[in-house]
Design a protein around this motif. Structure first.
Motif, PDB file in Angstrom:
ATOM      1  N   SER A 238      31.395  66.623  16.405  1.00 21.29           N
ATOM      2  CA  SER A 238      32.515  67.364  17.122  1.00 21.29           C
ATOM      3  C   SER A 238      32.125  67.481  18.814  1.00 21.29           C
ATOM      4  N   PHE A 239      30.981  67.052  19.062  1.00 23.08           N
ATOM      5  CA  PHE A 239      30.544  66.780  20.563  1.00 23.08           C
ATOM      6  C   PHE A 239      30.735  65.720  21.148  1.00 23.08           C
ATOM      7  N   PHE A 240      31.286  64.692  20.337  1.00 20.40           N
ATOM      8  CA  PHE A 240      31.418  63.343  20.684  1.00 20.40           C
ATOM      9  C   PHE A 240      33.015  62.750  20.801  1.00 20.40           C
ATOM     10  N   ASP A 241      33.238  62.116  21.738  1.00 18.16           N
ATOM     11  CA  ASP A 241      34.595  61.414  21.680  1.00 18.16           C
ATOM     12  C   ASP A 241      34.547  60.136  20.938  1.00 18.16           C
ATOM     13  N   VAL A 242      35.005  60.335  19.685  1.00 17.07           N
ATOM     14  CA  VAL A 242      34.980  59.051  18.573  1.00 17.07           C
ATOM     15  C   VAL A 242      36.495  58.597  18.498  1.00 17.07           C
ATOM     16  N   LYS A 243      36.636  57.632  18.807  1.00 20.01           N
ATOM     17  CA  LYS A 243      38.128  56.784  18.456  1.00 20.01           C
ATOM     18  C   LYS A 243      37.754  55.442  17.938  1.00 20.01           C
TER      19      LYS A 243
ATOM     20  N   ALA B 158      37.840  71.104  12.993  1.00 16.63           N
ATOM     21  CA  ALA B 158      37.235  71.585  11.690  1.00 16.63           C
ATOM     22  C   ALA B 158      35.986  72.778  11.830  1.00 16.63           C
ATOM     23  N   VAL B 159      35.380  72.542  12.794  1.00 17.12           N
ATOM     24  CA  VAL B 159      34.230  73.332  13.023  1.00 17.12           C
ATOM     25  C   VAL B 159      34.785  74.754  13.433  1.00 17.12           C
ATOM     26  N   VAL B 160      35.605  74.815  14.326  1.00 14.37           N
ATOM     27  CA  VAL B 160      36.324  76.231  14.607  1.00 14.37           C
ATOM     28  C   VAL B 160      36.934  76.850  13.388  1.00 14.37           C
TER      29      VAL B 160
ATOM     30  N   PRO C  94      17.812  67.508  -9.292  1.00 15.14           N
ATOM     31  CA  PRO C  94      19.001  66.417  -8.893  1.00 15.14           C
ATOM     32  C   PRO C  94      20.323  67.339  -8.532  1.00 15.14           C
ATOM     33  N   ALA C  95      20.590  68.340  -8.845  1.00 11.21           N
ATOM     34  CA  ALA C  95      21.801  69.286  -8.647  1.00 11.21           C
ATOM     35  C   ALA C  95      21.650  69.489  -7.300  1.00 11.21           C
ATOM     36  N   LEU C  96      20.415  70.008  -7.066  1.00  8.98           N
ATOM     37  CA  LEU C  96      20.223  70.533  -5.474  1.00  8.98           C
ATOM     38  C   LEU C  96      20.413  69.372  -4.497  1.00  8.98           C
ATOM     39  N   LEU C  97      19.928  68.222  -4.899  1.00  7.57           N
ATOM     40  CA  LEU C  97      20.059  66.982  -3.922  1.00  7.57           C
ATOM     41  C   LEU C  97      21.540  66.514  -3.890  1.00  7.57           C
ATOM     42  N   ILE C  98      22.383  66.614  -4.994  1.00  8.93           N
ATOM     43  CA  ILE C  98      23.795  66.313  -4.770  1.00  8.93           C
ATOM     44  C   ILE C  98      24.329  67.451  -4.073  1.00  8.93           C
ATOM     45  N   ARG C  99      24.124  68.727  -4.221  1.00 10.39           N
ATOM     46  CA  ARG C  99      24.622  69.757  -3.316  1.00 10.39           C
ATOM     47  C   ARG C  99      24.340  69.574  -1.726  1.00 10.39           C
ATOM     48  N   ILE C 100      23.151  68.961  -1.385  1.00 11.06           N
ATOM     49  CA  ILE C 100      22.816  68.843  -0.070  1.00 11.06           C
ATOM     50  C   ILE C 100      23.632  67.459   0.445  1.00 11.06           C
ATOM     51  N   PHE C 101      23.888  66.271  -0.707  1.00  7.93           N
ATOM     52  CA  PHE C 101      24.647  65.312   0.000  1.00  7.93           C
ATOM     53  C   PHE C 101      26.142  65.649   0.303  1.00  7.93           C
ATOM     54  N   THR C 102      26.570  66.457  -0.736  1.00  4.82           N
ATOM     55  CA  THR C 102      28.181  66.523  -0.791  1.00  4.82           C
ATOM     56  C   THR C 102      28.519  67.755   0.103  1.00  4.82           C
ATOM     57  N   THR C 103      27.603  68.715   0.525  1.00  3.28           N
ATOM     58  CA  THR C 103      27.896  70.018   1.341  1.00  3.28           C
ATOM     59  C   THR C 103      27.210  70.094   2.488  1.00  3.28           C
ATOM     60  N   ILE C 104      25.919  70.095   2.666  1.00  2.00           N
ATOM     61  CA  ILE C 104      25.158  70.482   3.617  1.00  2.00           C
ATOM     62  C   ILE C 104      25.239  69.151   4.687  1.00  2.00           C
ATOM     63  N   TYR C 105      25.243  67.937   4.282  1.00  2.00           N
ATOM     64  CA  TYR C 105      24.873  66.882   5.277  1.00  2.00           C
ATOM     65  C   TYR C 105      26.260  66.662   5.927  1.00  2.00           C
TER      66      TYR C 105
ATOM     67  N   MET D 177      28.690  68.943   6.578  1.00  2.00           N
ATOM     68  CA  MET D 177      28.836  70.049   7.717  1.00  2.00           C
ATOM     69  C   MET D 177      27.842  69.697   8.884  1.00  2.00           C
ATOM     70  N   ILE D 178      26.548  69.399   8.586  1.00  2.32           N
ATOM     71  CA  ILE D 178      25.873  69.128   9.822  1.00  2.32           C
ATOM     72  C   ILE D 178      26.622  67.786  10.655  1.00  2.32           C
ATOM     73  N   GLU D 179      26.935  66.761   9.855  1.00  2.00           N
ATOM     74  CA  GLU D 179      27.622  65.373  10.462  1.00  2.00           C
ATOM     75  C   GLU D 179      29.041  65.916  11.241  1.00  2.00           C
ATOM     76  N   THR D 180      29.593  66.796  10.656  1.00  2.00           N
ATOM     77  CA  THR D 180      30.906  67.307  11.244  1.00  2.00           C
ATOM     78  C   THR D 180      30.622  68.108  12.600  1.00  2.00           C
TER      79      THR D 180
END
Length: 291
Positions: free
Chosen positions: A37-42, A268-270, A17-28, A30-33
């Motif tokens: 960053s490669f899209f023009d999102v307005k 943010a990525v930079v 459970p702690a691992l899943l929460i960590r993945i959902f709140t941190t790793i995901y 980061m990957i989504e950010t």
């Protein structure tokens, strides 16, 4: 063998459970950010187009980002120099055997215990020229003193650094104090026998023995300074102009004010890679420091 596998399975079930929460709140995030960053999102115009590295290239031509980076460097360097110098002095004072030592240490920690947004908003009033506490105090020495701190670039930047220093300096000093507590009094007694006075004992005994503590603390406090947002948000809103907009505040402005999330994600990525590089170099340096 069966028992060990059973306990290992139970351990994974408890940790999952702690691992899943960590993945959902941190790793995901980061990957989504990184992906965004490669899209023009307005969001306002409904644009969501793949632009490759264009967002990253735009960073080099954005004067607002350059100004934010410039002030972030000034902010981090100024704040950390103050933290180290004043933090050591305050820690030495708190380490003295005086009456009311415990009460003094508790009082010193009060600024750190307060939320930064609250302190920043109160500081906005304190630095006001007409009814601010700072100018009222200075007018005791010069009745004609007149300065609106947050209107001018240099004074606004100085005020932001001063407030950040006032907020976190006590915590920095307390952590230095923890290092001082581990220095044996016998070492100082041996120094006195060799003729070392207070100043010489500080530079030959105290400072070398707490250098690694200071370096490790400086790494983490520097990382926190780089990602500071709340002090600017509550105190100056990046003004005057864009002169006090830290890089974290610029990212927030692009994402939630301009609704240009793709560009904000690229900044943010930079920032993430810069922090990772600085953290790696700092940790490597801390391992080489040995007294």
């Amino acid at each position: 063998m069966y028992e060990s596998k059973k306990y290992l399975t139970i351990a994974w079930i408890l940790v999952l459970p702690a691992l899943l929460i960590r993945i959902f709140t941190t790793i995901y995030p980061m990957i989504e950010t990184f992906r965004i960053s490669f899209f023009d999102v307005k969001l306002l115009s409904g644009i969501n187009e793949f632009v490759g590295f264009q967002n990253y290239l735009d960073i080099f031509h954005d004067t607002k980002v350059r100004e934010s980076i410039s002030f972030t460097i000034v902010f981090v360097v100024g704040s950390m120099v103050g933290h180290i110098v004043l933090g050591i002095i305050l820690a030495l004072i708190l380490n003295m055997k005086i009456a009311g030592q415990r009460i003094l240490r508790t009082i010193v920690l009060l600024p750190w215990a307060m939320p930064m947004v609250v302190i920043a908003m109160a500081s906005k009033w304190a630095f006001n020229n007409d009814y601010g506490l700072i100018n009222d105090f200075l007018r005791w020495f010069n009745p004609s003193f007149n300065l609106d701190w947050l209107i001018h670039t240099d004074t606004a930047r100085s005020a932001v650094i001063a407030v950040d220093l006032w907020k976190d300096l006590p915590f920095f000093a307390i952590l230095i104090l923890a290092g001082l507590q581990f220095i044996s009094s016998e070492i100082y007694e041996a120094g006195k026998i060799d003729g070392a006075g207070a100043i010489r004992s500080f530079f030959k005994i105290t400072l070398p023995l707490i250098t690694k503590n200071i370096l490790v603390l400086s790494i983490f406090f520097t990382m926190w300074r780089i990602t500071s947002f709340d002090v600017v948000y509550g105190m100056t809103s990046g003004g005057p102009g864009e002169s006090t907009a830290l890089i974290a505040y610029r990212i927030t402005t692009e994402a939630f004010t301009n609704l240009n999330t793709g560009y904000a994600a690229s900044i943010a990525v930079v920032l993430f890679f810069v922090m990772a590089m600085l953290s790696g170099l700092s940790m490597s340096a801390s391992k080489r420091v040995d007294y």
